[in-house]
Design a protein around this motif. Structure first.
Motif, PDB file in Angstrom:
ATOM      1  N   UNK A 161       0.832  -1.214   0.000  1.00  0.00           N
ATOM      2  CA  UNK A 161       0.000   0.000   0.000  1.00  0.00           C
ATOM      3  C   UNK A 161       0.862   1.258   0.000  1.00  0.00           C
ATOM      4  N   UNK A 162       1.942   1.239   0.761  1.00  0.00           N
ATOM      5  CA  UNK A 162       2.850   2.393   0.790  1.00  0.00           C
ATOM      6  C   UNK A 162       3.511   2.592  -0.573  1.00  0.00           C
ATOM      7  N   UNK A 163       3.885   1.498  -1.209  1.00  0.00           N
ATOM      8  CA  UNK A 163       4.504   1.595  -2.529  1.00  0.00           C
ATOM      9  C   UNK A 163       3.523   2.195  -3.537  1.00  0.00           C
ATOM     10  N   UNK A 164       2.285   1.703  -3.531  1.00  0.00           N
ATOM     11  CA  UNK A 164       1.262   2.224  -4.434  1.00  0.00           C
ATOM     12  C   UNK A 164       1.007   3.708  -4.149  1.00  0.00           C
ATOM     13  N   UNK A 165       0.955   4.065  -2.875  1.00  0.00           N
ATOM     14  CA  UNK A 165       0.725   5.466  -2.501  1.00  0.00           C
ATOM     15  C   UNK A 165       1.858   6.354  -2.997  1.00  0.00           C
ATOM     16  N   UNK A 166       3.092   5.867  -2.892  1.00  0.00           N
ATOM     17  CA  UNK A 166       4.239   6.646  -3.370  1.00  0.00           C
ATOM     18  C   UNK A 166       4.148   6.876  -4.875  1.00  0.00           C
ATOM     19  N   UNK A 167       3.720   5.872  -5.610  1.00  0.00           N
ATOM     20  CA  UNK A 167       3.567   6.020  -7.062  1.00  0.00           C
ATOM     21  C   UNK A 167       2.506   7.072  -7.377  1.00  0.00           C
ATOM     22  N   UNK A 168       1.377   6.991  -6.704  1.00  0.00           N
ATOM     23  CA  UNK A 168       0.307   7.961  -6.942  1.00  0.00           C
ATOM     24  C   UNK A 168       0.726   9.370  -6.525  1.00  0.00           C
ATOM     25  N   UNK A 169       1.402   9.475  -5.399  1.00  0.00           N
ATOM     26  CA  UNK A 169       1.868  10.795  -4.949  1.00  0.00           C
ATOM     27  C   UNK A 169       2.902  11.379  -5.911  1.00  0.00           C
ATOM     28  N   UNK A 170       3.713  10.527  -6.512  1.00  0.00           N
ATOM     29  CA  UNK A 170       4.680  11.006  -7.507  1.00  0.00           C
ATOM     30  C   UNK A 170       3.947  11.659  -8.676  1.00  0.00           C
ATOM     31  N   UNK A 171       2.880  11.035  -9.123  1.00  0.00           N
ATOM     32  CA  UNK A 171       2.086  11.625 -10.222  1.00  0.00           C
ATOM     33  C   UNK A 171       1.510  12.981  -9.820  1.00  0.00           C
ATOM     34  N   UNK A 172       1.016  13.055  -8.597  1.00  0.00           N
ATOM     35  CA  UNK A 172       0.450  14.322  -8.113  1.00  0.00           C
ATOM     36  C   UNK A 172       1.538  15.383  -8.023  1.00  0.00           C
ATOM     37  N   UNK A 173       2.690  15.006  -7.482  1.00  0.00           N
ATOM     38  CA  UNK A 173       3.791  15.967  -7.340  1.00  0.00           C
ATOM     39  C   UNK A 173       4.254  16.467  -8.705  1.00  0.00           C
ATOM     40  N   UNK A 174       4.294  15.585  -9.677  1.00  0.00           N
ATOM     41  CA  UNK A 174       4.688  16.002 -11.028  1.00  0.00           C
ATOM     42  C   UNK A 174       3.708  17.004 -11.604  1.00  0.00           C
ATOM     43  N   UNK A 175       2.421  16.773 -11.382  1.00  0.00           N
ATOM     44  CA  UNK A 175       1.409  17.723 -11.872  1.00  0.00           C
ATOM     45  C   UNK A 175       1.530  19.065 -11.153  1.00  0.00           C
ATOM     46  N   UNK A 176       1.751  19.016  -9.846  1.00  0.00           N
ATOM     47  CA  UNK A 176       1.929  20.263  -9.095  1.00  0.00           C
ATOM     48  C   UNK A 176       3.134  21.040  -9.601  1.00  0.00           C
ATOM     49  N   UNK A 177       4.215  20.328  -9.816  1.00  0.00           N
ATOM     50  CA  UNK A 177       5.429  20.980 -10.301  1.00  0.00           C
ATOM     51  C   UNK A 177       5.208  21.589 -11.682  1.00  0.00           C
ATOM     52  N   UNK A 178       4.523  20.853 -12.552  1.00  0.00           N
ATOM     53  CA  UNK A 178       4.223  21.373 -13.901  1.00  0.00           C
ATOM     54  C   UNK A 178       3.345  22.606 -13.850  1.00  0.00           C
ATOM     55  N   UNK A 179       2.494  22.682 -12.829  1.00  0.00           N
ATOM     56  CA  UNK A 179       1.594  23.834 -12.676  1.00  0.00           C
ATOM     57  C   UNK A 179       2.289  25.003 -11.972  1.00  0.00           C
ATOM     58  N   UNK A 180       3.566  24.828 -11.637  1.00  0.00           N
ATOM     59  CA  UNK A 180       4.305  25.913 -11.000  1.00  0.00           C
ATOM     60  C   UNK A 180       4.230  25.915  -9.484  1.00  0.00           C
ATOM     61  N   UNK A 181       3.697  24.878  -8.904  1.00  0.00           N
ATOM     62  CA  UNK A 181       3.568  24.806  -7.447  1.00  0.00           C
ATOM     63  C   UNK A 181       4.682  23.911  -6.885  1.00  0.00           C
ATOM     64  N   UNK A 182       5.910  24.403  -7.023  1.00  0.00           N
ATOM     65  CA  UNK A 182       7.068  23.597  -6.633  1.00  0.00           C
ATOM     66  C   UNK A 182       7.165  23.358  -5.133  1.00  0.00           C
TER      67      UNK A 182
END
Length: 73
Positions: A20-41
């Motif tokens: 579950x932690x591994x899956x959560x890390x994968x999903x959070x990585x996707x979210x972080x990438x979107x945030x970074x792309x939107x300028x919310x570093x």
């Protein structure tokens, strides 16, 4: 060596939580990438720090599960 039912359950639970932690890390990585792309570093970096903790905890849980399998009954 056959594990007792309680040990089998504990090992399975630890591996499940680690998964579950591994899956959560994968999903959070996707979210972080979107945030970074939107300028919310700053928020993306906070999520990356969470991911690091999750990955460390996943490794620890997997190690504990392996130790249960090796430990004498």
């Amino acid at each position: 060596m056959e594990l007792s039912k309680p040990r089998q359950g504990l090992k399975r639970d630890l591996q499940g939580i680690a998964s579950d932690l591994k899956w959560s890390a994968v999903e959070l990585t996707r979210i972080a990438e979107r945030l970074s792309s939107a300028g919310n570093d700053s928020d993306a970096q906070a999520i990356y720090r969470m991911i690091t903790v999750f990955q460390s905890d996943e490794t620890r849980l997997q190690s504990h599960a392996a130790e249960i399998a090796r430990a004498p009954t």
